[in-house]
Design a protein around this motif. Structure first.
Motif, PDB file in Angstrom:
ATOM      1  N   SER A 212       9.581  29.092  44.627  1.00 17.10           N
ATOM      2  CA  SER A 212      10.376  29.430  45.801  1.00 17.10           C
ATOM      3  C   SER A 212       9.493  29.895  46.956  1.00 17.10           C
ATOM      4  N   ARG A 213       8.243  30.214  46.625  1.00 20.32           N
ATOM      5  CA  ARG A 213       7.285  30.617  47.681  1.00 20.32           C
ATOM      6  C   ARG A 213       5.882  30.308  47.199  1.00 20.32           C
ATOM      7  N   VAL A 214       5.043  29.875  48.128  1.00 16.48           N
ATOM      8  CA  VAL A 214       3.649  29.616  47.780  1.00 16.48           C
ATOM      9  C   VAL A 214       2.750  30.483  48.655  1.00 16.48           C
ATOM     10  N   LEU A 215       1.868  31.238  47.997  1.00 15.12           N
ATOM     11  CA  LEU A 215       0.873  32.040  48.716  1.00 15.12           C
ATOM     12  C   LEU A 215      -0.461  31.320  48.639  1.00 15.12           C
ATOM     13  N   PHE A 216      -1.169  31.255  49.759  1.00 11.06           N
ATOM     14  CA  PHE A 216      -2.488  30.620  49.782  1.00 11.06           C
ATOM     15  C   PHE A 216      -3.547  31.689  49.957  1.00 11.06           C
ATOM     16  N   ILE A 217      -4.522  31.662  49.062  1.00  8.12           N
ATOM     17  CA  ILE A 217      -5.612  32.633  49.144  1.00  8.12           C
ATOM     18  C   ILE A 217      -6.862  31.950  49.660  1.00  8.12           C
ATOM     19  N   LYS A 218      -7.490  32.596  50.617  1.00  8.82           N
ATOM     20  CA  LYS A 218      -8.750  32.061  51.143  1.00  8.82           C
ATOM     21  C   LYS A 218      -9.639  33.245  51.528  1.00  8.82           C
ATOM     22  N   ASP A 219     -10.909  33.133  51.217  1.00  4.37           N
ATOM     23  CA  ASP A 219     -11.857  34.211  51.521  1.00  4.37           C
ATOM     24  C   ASP A 219     -11.347  35.574  51.063  1.00  4.37           C
ATOM     25  N   GLY A 220     -10.748  35.583  49.882  1.00  2.00           N
ATOM     26  CA  GLY A 220     -10.351  36.864  49.283  1.00  2.00           C
ATOM     27  C   GLY A 220      -9.151  37.548  49.909  1.00  2.00           C
ATOM     28  N   ALA A 221      -8.369  36.800  50.691  1.00  2.00           N
ATOM     29  CA  ALA A 221      -7.170  37.404  51.284  1.00  2.00           C
ATOM     30  C   ALA A 221      -6.046  36.362  51.343  1.00  2.00           C
ATOM     31  N   VAL A 222      -4.823  36.833  51.529  1.00  2.00           N
ATOM     32  CA  VAL A 222      -3.714  35.891  51.674  1.00  2.00           C
ATOM     33  C   VAL A 222      -3.813  35.261  53.060  1.00  2.00           C
ATOM     34  N   PHE A 223      -3.972  33.947  53.072  1.00  2.00           N
ATOM     35  CA  PHE A 223      -4.235  33.206  54.310  1.00  2.00           C
ATOM     36  C   PHE A 223      -2.929  32.750  54.954  1.00  2.00           C
ATOM     37  N   HIS A 224      -1.961  32.414  54.096  1.00  2.00           N
ATOM     38  CA  HIS A 224      -0.735  31.821  54.613  1.00  2.00           C
ATOM     39  C   HIS A 224       0.302  31.839  53.498  1.00  2.00           C
ATOM     40  N   GLN A 225       1.578  31.759  53.844  1.00  2.00           N
ATOM     41  CA  GLN A 225       2.572  31.548  52.795  1.00  2.00           C
ATOM     42  C   GLN A 225       3.695  30.640  53.274  1.00  2.00           C
ATOM     43  N   ILE A 226       4.272  29.928  52.344  1.00  2.00           N
ATOM     44  CA  ILE A 226       5.361  29.003  52.663  1.00  2.00           C
ATOM     45  C   ILE A 226       6.556  29.345  51.786  1.00  2.00           C
ATOM     46  N   TYR A 227       7.683  29.507  52.408  1.00  2.00           N
ATOM     47  CA  TYR A 227       8.932  29.674  51.648  1.00  2.00           C
ATOM     48  C   TYR A 227       9.596  28.321  51.462  1.00  2.00           C
ATOM     49  N   LYS A 228      10.106  28.077  50.298  1.00  2.00           N
ATOM     50  CA  LYS A 228      10.746  26.789  50.045  1.00  2.00           C
ATOM     51  C   LYS A 228      12.111  26.708  50.729  1.00  2.00           C
ATOM     52  N   GLY A 229      12.846  27.786  50.703  1.00  2.00           N
ATOM     53  CA  GLY A 229      14.184  27.781  51.305  1.00  2.00           C
ATOM     54  C   GLY A 229      14.993  26.617  50.791  1.00  2.00           C
ATOM     55  N   SER A 230      15.509  25.801  51.702  1.00  6.53           N
ATOM     56  CA  SER A 230      16.343  24.676  51.265  1.00  6.53           C
ATOM     57  C   SER A 230      15.560  23.361  51.208  1.00  6.53           C
ATOM     58  N   LEU A 231      14.222  23.456  51.336  1.00  5.63           N
ATOM     59  CA  LEU A 231      13.415  22.222  51.272  1.00  5.63           C
ATOM     60  C   LEU A 231      13.529  21.570  49.902  1.00  5.63           C
ATOM     61  N   SER A 232      13.502  20.249  49.881  1.00  7.62           N
ATOM     62  CA  SER A 232      13.455  19.523  48.605  1.00  7.62           C
ATOM     63  C   SER A 232      12.052  19.681  48.011  1.00  7.62           C
ATOM     64  N   ASN A 233      11.913  19.348  46.729  1.00  9.25           N
ATOM     65  CA  ASN A 233      10.583  19.383  46.108  1.00  9.25           C
ATOM     66  C   ASN A 233       9.600  18.500  46.887  1.00  9.25           C
ATOM     67  N   GLU A 234      10.092  17.338  47.357  1.00  8.81           N
ATOM     68  CA  GLU A 234       9.214  16.398  48.068  1.00  8.81           C
ATOM     69  C   GLU A 234       8.747  16.987  49.410  1.00  8.81           C
ATOM     70  N   ALA A 235       9.687  17.579  50.140  1.00 10.71           N
ATOM     71  CA  ALA A 235       9.331  18.159  51.440  1.00 10.71           C
ATOM     72  C   ALA A 235       8.390  19.351  51.250  1.00 10.71           C
ATOM     73  N   MET A 236       8.651  20.133  50.199  1.00  8.97           N
ATOM     74  CA  MET A 236       7.783  21.277  49.894  1.00  8.97           C
ATOM     75  C   MET A 236       6.387  20.769  49.534  1.00  8.97           C
TER      76      MET A 236
END
Ligand SMILES: Nc1ncnc2c1ncn2[C@@H]1O[C@H](COP(=O)(O)OP(=O)(O)O)[C@@H](O)[C@H]1O
Ligand SMILES: [Mg+2]
Length: 255
Positions: A212-236
């Motif tokens: 339901s949410r993806v956290l991206f780690i880069k250089d030892g910190a959270v760089f970005h995050q994406i919430y799935k919300g109503s996105l389909s698996n393909e769009a996510m």
């Protein structure tokens, strides 16, 4: 209140003689609400396993705070740690960590045996897991007698049998062929729909697109995050791929 709160986590590894320092985590903060299904992605060496080990109280951070169910697991005493871990956490390790001298059933029972659960309670808990994970016919087998996918399912059963508040998984599809990986992802989605909170480290875009949410780690910190919300698996899937490309090409999230 969040189920898990991670605040300003920093981890510096020092070699035995103190010569070399590796900063695996520089400043990681995020929180996870009860019932969420969160995937963590990042390039190899970005600190994902370090983070998971700290969340599982298998390792201590250099500084920062981890509150699980409102309990500070960084300062928890050694004496309390195993019981707290058994009560609150389920792990699925990439290499399964099954004991070769135990049948799959005994492996699955192990965390309950350690907490003194009665045999009838253990078998009551095993029954629905065995159904969901389709491992009934292999319970008496030993880990070396079954396939990677079957071992993985047994490892999932062992992680879930204590009914943990939080399931931690480090690259759980890493060693699986695509069919076994699909099975595992379906199981994770199902237990999540039934209310279990999941935190899964993965390098598989497909696996992450189920969260339901993806956290991206880069250089030892959270760089970005994406919430799935109503996105389909393909769009996510597409949004995750785009973000990974930005990370790989050294882009800046603010551009
Ligand atoms: N026990 C350790 N001692 C020293 N350095 C380590 C140790 N574990 C990991 N590292 C280093 O910390 C960084 C992050 O590692 P890790 O958390 O395993 O990353 P990931 O799981 O994202 O691949 C890497 O540079 C790695 O070499
Ligand atoms: Mg790792």
């Amino acid at each position: 209140m969040a189920l898990l709160e991670v605040k300003n986590l920093k981890k510096v590894y020092t070699t035995r003689f103190g010569g070399n320092h590796v900063q695996a985590l520089s400043d990681v903060s995020f929180s996870v609400e009860e019932g969420e299904y969160v995937a963590i992605m990042g390039e190899s060496g970005s600190g994902k396993t370090t983070l998971l080990n700290i969340l599982a109280a298998l390792d201590k951070p250099t500084s920062g705070e981890v509150l699980l169910n409102d309990k500070d697991i960084v300062s928890i005493s050694e004496k309390e740690i195993s019981a707290f871990r058994r009560r609150n956490l389920g792990f699925v390790f990439q290499d399964f960590n099954l004991l070769d001298t135990f049948s799959l059933q005994d492996n699955i029972y192990l965390p309950l045996v350690l907490s003194g659960t009665s045999y009838s309670e253990m078998s009551n808990r095993l029954r629905p897991l065995v159904e969901n994970l389709r491992i009934k016919d292999i319970l008496t087998k030993f880990p070396y007698e079954v396939s990677g996918g079957q071992k993985q399912r047994a490892a999932v059963a062992r992680a879930l049998i204590t009914n943990p508040k939080l399931v931690l998984a480090d690259e759980p599809t890493g060693a699986l062929d695509s069919r076994a990986a699909d099975d595992l992802l379906q199981i994770f989605s199902q237990i999540n729909q039934e209310g279990q909170t999941i935190l899964m480290v993965t390098h598989s875009t497909k696996a992450a697109s189920h969260a339901s949410r993806v956290l991206f780690i880069k250089d030892g910190a959270v760089f970005h995050q994406i919430y799935k919300g109503s996105l389909s698996n393909e769009a996510m899937y597409q949004r995750i791929s785009d973000t990974l490309n930005i990370i790989a090409t050294g882009g800046d999230r603010n551009e």
